[in-house]
Design a protein around this motif. Structure first.
Motif, PDB file in Angstrom:
ATOM      1  N   GLY A   1       0.790  -1.134  -0.069  1.00  0.00           N
ATOM      2  CA  GLY A   1       0.141  -0.029   0.027  1.00  0.00           C
ATOM      3  C   GLY A   1       0.722   1.268   0.197  1.00  0.00           C
ATOM      4  O   GLY A   1       0.391   2.285   0.819  1.00  0.00           O
ATOM      5  N   ALA A   2       1.894   1.219  -0.666  1.00  0.00           N
ATOM      6  CA  ALA A   2       2.969   2.326  -0.632  1.00  0.00           C
ATOM      7  C   ALA A   2       2.197   3.670  -1.429  1.00  0.00           C
ATOM      8  O   ALA A   2       1.429   3.240  -2.284  1.00  0.00           O
ATOM      9  N   THR A   3       2.658   4.855  -1.216  1.00  0.00           N
ATOM     10  CA  THR A   3       2.566   6.073  -1.909  1.00  0.00           C
ATOM     11  C   THR A   3       3.819   6.443  -2.565  1.00  0.00           C
ATOM     12  O   THR A   3       4.824   6.565  -1.933  1.00  0.00           O
ATOM     13  N   MET A   4       3.571   6.905  -3.812  1.00  0.00           N
ATOM     14  CA  MET A   4       4.653   7.472  -4.704  1.00  0.00           C
ATOM     15  C   MET A   4       4.815   9.026  -4.408  1.00  0.00           C
ATOM     16  O   MET A   4       3.755   9.785  -4.793  1.00  0.00           O
ATOM     17  N   VAL A   5       5.744   9.691  -4.037  1.00  0.00           N
ATOM     18  CA  VAL A   5       5.827  11.033  -4.005  1.00  0.00           C
ATOM     19  C   VAL A   5       6.631  11.572  -5.182  1.00  0.00           C
ATOM     20  O   VAL A   5       7.745  11.216  -5.688  1.00  0.00           O
ATOM     21  N   LEU A   6       5.590  12.372  -6.165  1.00  0.00           N
ATOM     22  CA  LEU A   6       6.304  12.884  -7.138  1.00  0.00           C
ATOM     23  C   LEU A   6       6.444  14.265  -7.232  1.00  0.00           C
ATOM     24  O   LEU A   6       5.573  15.076  -6.820  1.00  0.00           O
ATOM     25  N   GLU A   7       7.648  14.944  -7.532  1.00  0.00           N
ATOM     26  CA  GLU A   7       7.955  16.461  -7.204  1.00  0.00           C
ATOM     27  C   GLU A   7       8.460  16.746  -8.709  1.00  0.00           C
ATOM     28  O   GLU A   7       8.989  16.195  -9.389  1.00  0.00           O
ATOM     29  N   ARG A   8       7.786  18.060  -8.862  1.00  0.00           N
ATOM     30  CA  ARG A   8       8.090  18.741  -9.917  1.00  0.00           C
ATOM     31  C   ARG A   8       8.573  20.419  -9.495  1.00  0.00           C
ATOM     32  O   ARG A   8       8.400  20.702  -8.367  1.00  0.00           O
ATOM     33  N   SER A   9       9.003  21.094 -10.322  1.00  0.00           N
ATOM     34  CA  SER A   9       9.494  22.483 -10.139  1.00  0.00           C
ATOM     35  C   SER A   9       8.237  23.223  -9.706  1.00  0.00           C
ATOM     36  O   SER A   9       7.425  23.153 -10.558  1.00  0.00           O
ATOM     37  N   GLY A  10       8.153  23.599  -8.489  1.00  0.00           N
ATOM     38  CA  GLY A  10       6.997  24.097  -8.089  1.00  0.00           C
ATOM     39  C   GLY A  10       5.712  23.336  -7.836  1.00  0.00           C
ATOM     40  O   GLY A  10       4.547  23.915  -7.553  1.00  0.00           O
ATOM     41  N   GLY A  11       6.082  22.186  -7.591  1.00  0.00           N
ATOM     42  CA  GLY A  11       4.784  21.156  -7.269  1.00  0.00           C
ATOM     43  C   GLY A  11       5.083  19.774  -6.530  1.00  0.00           C
ATOM     44  O   GLY A  11       6.413  19.207  -7.047  1.00  0.00           O
ATOM     45  N   ARG A  12       4.138  19.116  -6.110  1.00  0.00           N
ATOM     46  CA  ARG A  12       4.620  17.940  -5.587  1.00  0.00           C
ATOM     47  C   ARG A  12       3.105  17.147  -5.152  1.00  0.00           C
ATOM     48  O   ARG A  12       2.134  17.917  -5.124  1.00  0.00           O
ATOM     49  N   ARG A  13       2.951  16.076  -5.644  1.00  0.00           N
ATOM     50  CA  ARG A  13       1.724  15.122  -5.432  1.00  0.00           C
ATOM     51  C   ARG A  13       2.117  13.673  -5.161  1.00  0.00           C
ATOM     52  O   ARG A  13       3.295  13.268  -5.351  1.00  0.00           O
ATOM     53  N   GLU A  14       1.120  12.959  -4.594  1.00  0.00           N
ATOM     54  CA  GLU A  14       1.432  11.624  -4.193  1.00  0.00           C
ATOM     55  C   GLU A  14       0.451  10.918  -5.127  1.00  0.00           C
ATOM     56  O   GLU A  14      -0.783  11.141  -4.820  1.00  0.00           O
ATOM     57  N   VAL A  15       0.816   9.652  -5.483  1.00  0.00           N
ATOM     58  CA  VAL A  15       0.102   8.800  -5.972  1.00  0.00           C
ATOM     59  C   VAL A  15       0.069   7.443  -5.262  1.00  0.00           C
ATOM     60  O   VAL A  15       1.402   6.752  -5.150  1.00  0.00           O
ATOM     61  N   PRO A  16      -1.088   6.950  -5.140  1.00  0.00           N
ATOM     62  CA  PRO A  16      -0.963   5.487  -4.466  1.00  0.00           C
ATOM     63  C   PRO A  16      -0.213   4.450  -5.585  1.00  0.00           C
ATOM     64  O   PRO A  16      -0.673   4.771  -6.723  1.00  0.00           O
ATOM     65  N   ALA A  17       0.412   3.536  -4.889  1.00  0.00           N
ATOM     66  CA  ALA A  17       0.951   2.342  -5.962  1.00  0.00           C
ATOM     67  C   ALA A  17      -0.194   1.706  -6.787  1.00  0.00           C
ATOM     68  O   ALA A  17       0.289   1.586  -8.040  1.00  0.00           O
ATOM     69  N   ALA A  18      -1.362   1.355  -6.407  1.00  0.00           N
ATOM     70  CA  ALA A  18      -2.280   1.014  -7.311  1.00  0.00           C
ATOM     71  C   ALA A  18      -2.657   1.720  -8.347  1.00  0.00           C
ATOM     72  O   ALA A  18      -3.222   1.123  -9.446  1.00  0.00           O
ATOM     73  N   ASP A  19      -2.543   3.054  -8.348  1.00  0.00           N
ATOM     74  CA  ASP A  19      -2.876   4.024  -9.441  1.00  0.00           C
ATOM     75  C   ASP A  19      -1.500   4.118 -10.258  1.00  0.00           C
ATOM     76  O   ASP A  19      -1.412   4.718 -11.286  1.00  0.00           O
ATOM     77  N   PHE A  20      -0.297   4.013  -9.570  1.00  0.00           N
ATOM     78  CA  PHE A  20       1.164   4.437 -10.271  1.00  0.00           C
ATOM     79  C   PHE A  20       1.199   3.464 -11.448  1.00  0.00           C
ATOM     80  O   PHE A  20       1.703   4.185 -12.450  1.00  0.00           O
ATOM     81  N   PHE A  21       1.189   2.281 -11.317  1.00  0.00           N
ATOM     82  CA  PHE A  21       1.733   1.437 -12.533  1.00  0.00           C
ATOM     83  C   PHE A  21       0.631   1.312 -13.441  1.00  0.00           C
ATOM     84  O   PHE A  21      -0.692   1.031 -13.088  1.00  0.00           O
ATOM     85  N   GLN A  22       0.688   1.831 -14.783  1.00  0.00           N
ATOM     86  CA  GLN A  22      -0.299   1.905 -15.843  1.00  0.00           C
ATOM     87  C   GLN A  22      -0.171   0.877 -16.826  1.00  0.00           C
ATOM     88  O   GLN A  22      -1.268   0.755 -17.448  1.00  0.00           O
TER      89      GLN A  22
END
Lengths: 291, 172
Positions: free
Chosen positions: A133-154
């Motif tokens: 049930g991990a969460t992926m932390v995605l950062e970009r210049s000026g932003g950040r979001r979290e995506v659950p593993a179940a939605d991360f792999f497409q």
């Protein structure tokens, strides 16, 4: 073998790295441990104009382990995580899964986050992250979001990471009390990618299973959640009959394709066997569950 | 004079590299695309490090970087910037083989020799972590390298002989 020409960037700070990724867009690839990327560059399966090496970023090294769970940063090497005794105690499934990733020489360089971002369908860590049930932390210049593993792999080698984003951290929540897990796989040779791998976690309530997460690698374009097998064990004692039911319904909804390494039918069969074996390991780890 | 295609950067980015190889500081400039293995072999003429598969499967190119055994084909030389690199050339003291090399000779742990330097470097790093005292441990330690000649029997014997020499009885 030589990669196609590229420009090499070695940012000194995370901010600088994110700005570079924003500016270079689709022309850039992130280089972390390089254990998947360098062969792909050598075979010219990919030929980015720019490589952004995040190996110099001290803020991306290591991990944090506390009551909330484990946060593995982008440059934490697989072997470091594998050998940490505290992580092994809290997350035996993670230790077991990493031990199956290639060889120690590869794990000394390869990163946990890199394997997750690469999203090979036969790799161990993506399935494990879904199971945990991990969460992926995605950062970009000026932003950040979290995506659950179940939605991360497409899809094969395809994740929710968008252009300009960097996977900076994988967050694994602390396991619920009474929970345990394991990872088993079958491969042609030690260190090869899994023909089939199974990451399983079970939460015990007394002698019964309160919750289960069973995820297979190598059988679908993304980690496959064996929902029917989970349903077969929840609320039950893990006796031999329950394990057999879980084995035979594990492949429900699973349609692995034939390829050079194995036929789809073989993978379905092996997935079921590994589900049963992983539940057997779990009941021996978790005394209360042993029927 | 035309450029030597083996060393020409072909118009690619060239970077300055500094690292330590077998205790000696090295500084050179190179096309940024090349692997650590290629720098060792081509620029430094340390040809004991072999390139087999060049995609991380065979282990022939294994060297030790900052104390860890790694595939030098899967590392850009640029990633070794500032690192401490050890190759097979650093094992022997002059003409005297080190203990592991001597054990390889004693137990016929090689035949054609192509894979040998990789095995030596993998095992050198492993043995620094602690002794290898069982066949299981030995095979685990050998598992990241491929040998197509020996069938691994001599390799296992060589590794276990070191435990025997240190007074620890191998568990077969």
């Amino acid at each position: 073998m030589k990669p196609a020409p590229f420009r090499y960037h070695l940012p000194a700070t995370l901010q600088e790295a994110l700005e570079l990724l924003a500016e270079l867009g689709d022309d850039a690839k992130v280089l972390a441990g390089g254990q998947s990327l360098l062969p792909m560059l050598g075979y010219r399966l990919t030929a980015p104009a720019h490589l952004v090496d995040i190996g110099g970023l001290s803020e991306l090294r290591g991990w944090e382990l506390d009551e909330a769970g484990l946060r593995i940063r982008a440059m934490a090497r697989q072997r470091e995580v594998e050998l940490d005794p505290d992580i092994g105690l809290r997350f035996p499934i993670l230790h077991a899964a990493i031990a199956h990733v290639a060889h120690a020489q590869i794990r000394n360089r390869g990163t946990v986050c890199g394997s997750v971002a690469h999203a090979d369908p036969a790799a161990e860590l993506p399935a494990t992250m879904v199971a945990l049930g991990a969460t992926m932390v995605l950062e970009r210049s000026g932003g950040r979001r979290e995506v659950p593993a179940a939605d991360f792999f497409q899809f094969h080698f395809t994740t929710a990471i968008e252009t300009g984003e960097l996977l900076t951290e994988v967050r694994i929540p602390s396991p619920r009390s009474g929970s345990t897990g394991t990872f088993l796989e079958i491969s042609h040779r030690k260190g090869d990618f899994a023909l089939v791998g199974v990451a399983a976690t079970v939460v015990a309530d007394g002698d019964r299973v309160a919750a289960a997460r069973i995820v297979c690698a190598g059988v679908a374009p993304t980690p496959f959640v064996a929902v029917a097998a989970e349903q077969a064990v929840v609320g039950r004692v893990l006796d031999d009959a329950t394990l057999l039911v879980a084995q035979y319904c594990a492949s429900e909804g699973m349609s692995p394709t034939d390829d050079f390494h194995a036929e789809g039918a073989y993978r379905r069969q092996v997935a079921g066997v590994l589900v049963r074996r992983s539940l057997d390991v779990i009941r021996s780890q978790q005394g209360a569950l042993s029927a | 004079m035309p450029e030597d295609p083996a060393t020409s950067s072909g118009g690619c980015e060239v970077i300055e590299l500094s690292f330590v190889v077998n205790g000696e500081p090295v500084t050179l400039s190179s096309d940024v695309r090349v692997s650590l293995a290629e720098i060792l072999r081509r620029d430094l003429r340390l040809t004991g490090t072999h390139l087999g598969c060049e995609h991380g499967s065979c282990g022939a190119c294994t060297v030790i970087v900052d104390g860890l055994a790694v595939r030098s084909c899967l590392m850009l030389a640029a990633q070794a910037q500032g690192a401490d690199v050890e190759t097979v050339e650093g094992l022997a003291r002059g003409d005297e083989l080190d203990d592991l090399q001597a054990a390889f000779r004693e137990h016929h742990a090689l035949q054609c020799g192509f894979c040998t330097s990789g095995f030596l470097m993998s095992l050198t790093a492993r043995l620094r972590e602690g002794p290898v005292v069982s066949e299981f441990q030995a095979r685990e330690a050998l598992s990241g390298n491929i040998c197509r000649c020996t069938g691994y029997v001599g390799l296992v014997d060589a590794v276990l002989s070191l435990a025997a020499d240190s007074g620890k009885e191998p568990l077969k």
